[in-house]
Write an enzyme that holds these catalytic residues in place. Structure first.
Site, PDB file in Angstrom:
ATOM      1  N   SER A   1     -53.560 -42.931  -7.170  1.00 33.38           N
ATOM      2  CA  SER A   1     -53.005 -43.290  -8.475  1.00 33.38           C
ATOM      3  C   SER A   1     -54.136 -43.375  -9.487  1.00 33.38           C
ATOM      4  O   SER A   1     -55.285 -43.599  -9.127  1.00 33.38           O
ATOM      5  CB  SER A   1     -52.267 -44.631  -8.398  1.00 33.38           C
ATOM      6  OG  SER A   1     -51.178 -44.548  -7.507  1.00 33.38           O
TER       7      SER A   1
ATOM      8  N   LEU B   1     -54.998 -50.235  -7.805  1.00 27.66           N
ATOM      9  CA  LEU B   1     -54.266 -48.969  -7.839  1.00 27.66           C
ATOM     10  C   LEU B   1     -54.664 -48.223  -6.579  1.00 27.66           C
ATOM     11  O   LEU B   1     -55.837 -48.223  -6.205  1.00 27.66           O
ATOM     12  CB  LEU B   1     -54.654 -48.130  -9.071  1.00 27.66           C
ATOM     13  CG  LEU B   1     -54.099 -48.549 -10.420  1.00 27.66           C
ATOM     14  CD1 LEU B   1     -54.760 -47.729 -11.528  1.00 27.66           C
ATOM     15  CD2 LEU B   1     -52.595 -48.387 -10.473  1.00 27.66           C
ATOM     16  N   ASP B   2     -53.713 -47.586  -5.925  1.00 22.33           N
ATOM     17  CA  ASP B   2     -54.032 -46.787  -4.747  1.00 22.33           C
ATOM     18  C   ASP B   2     -55.010 -45.679  -5.122  1.00 22.33           C
ATOM     19  O   ASP B   2     -55.088 -45.272  -6.285  1.00 22.33           O
ATOM     20  CB  ASP B   2     -52.764 -46.161  -4.171  1.00 22.33           C
ATOM     21  CG  ASP B   2     -51.792 -47.204  -3.657  1.00 22.33           C
ATOM     22  OD1 ASP B   2     -52.244 -48.212  -3.090  1.00 22.33           O
ATOM     23  OD2 ASP B   2     -50.579 -46.999  -3.832  1.00 22.33           O
ATOM     24  N   ALA B   3     -55.716 -45.159  -4.136  1.00 24.17           N
ATOM     25  CA  ALA B   3     -56.688 -44.087  -4.393  1.00 24.17           C
ATOM     26  C   ALA B   3     -56.031 -42.889  -5.062  1.00 24.17           C
ATOM     27  O   ALA B   3     -56.647 -42.222  -5.895  1.00 24.17           O
ATOM     28  CB  ALA B   3     -57.366 -43.667  -3.088  1.00 24.17           C
TER      29      ALA B   3
END
Length: 192
Positions: free
Chosen positions: A44, A40-42
């Site tokens: 998200s 997951l992106d930072a």
């Protein structure tokens, strides 16, 4: 071992920062030798899996397995039925056509604790939560999809992988999964 983690906002899906100012998974006390299954992106939040089992990345992430992931996206304005149908049919983002998915307006709208830092707030622009059920996970895909239909994502939470929901696992908390939870993620015994 398979672990479910509720990744907070601002945390990288890795154990080293590699020069980033974001927090990493190293501070959450995971057992040694686990790695993330996906990412997951930072910016998200939500359900992230970790494991020490080789081969899980391919089984859970390759689009040919059509392994579902459900996201809740808080978006600017309220998408029309037509905009949601566009998402469902697939959107072209960065020259790539996304696979068909399921998209819907969450009704009732969920009550989710505020994020720190809070999302941007605009008095004259409404926002709402939509659900997206995807079987692929390209880099920043949900954000690019909602932007392509004119509804930028303000906040993004992965709430389910396979048939396993995030449930009441608190932000920043994790737990090792037993046979039943594992089966709900992997669809063991269900012909997958």
């Amino acid at each position: 071992m398979l672990i479910a983690f509720n990744k907070p906002y601002g945390v990288l899906s890795q154990f080293t920062s590699e020069g980033s100012s974001h927090r990493t998974l190293a501070e959450f006390g995971f057992p040694p030798d686990v790695y993330t299954v996906g990412r997951l992106d930072a910016d998200s939040e939500g359900l992230l899996l970790l494991s020490d089992e080789p081969g899980l990345n391919e089984k859970l992430l390759h689009p040919r397995h059509r392994h579902r992931r459900i996201y809740w996206a808080q978006v600017e304005r309220i998408p029309s039925k037509e905009a949601l149908i566009r998402l469902e049919r697939g959107i072209t983002i960065q020259g790539y056509g996304t696979l068909p998915c399921r998209a819907w307006l969450l009704d009732p709208q969920p009550e989710i604790a505020p994020r720190n830092p809070p999302i941007r707030f605009r008095k004259k622009v409404a926002d709402c939560w939509i659900g997206l059920d995807l079987v692929e996970g390209k880099n920043r895909q949900v954000r690019r999809m909602t932007a392509a239909i004119g509804h930028p994502t303000l906040r993004l939470i992965r709430v389910q992988i396979g048939d396993f929901p995030l449930g009441d696992l608190a932000s920043g908390e994790w737990r090792a999964l037993g046979k039943i939870d594992r089966a709900s993620i992997l669809r063991e015994g269900k012909g997958a």
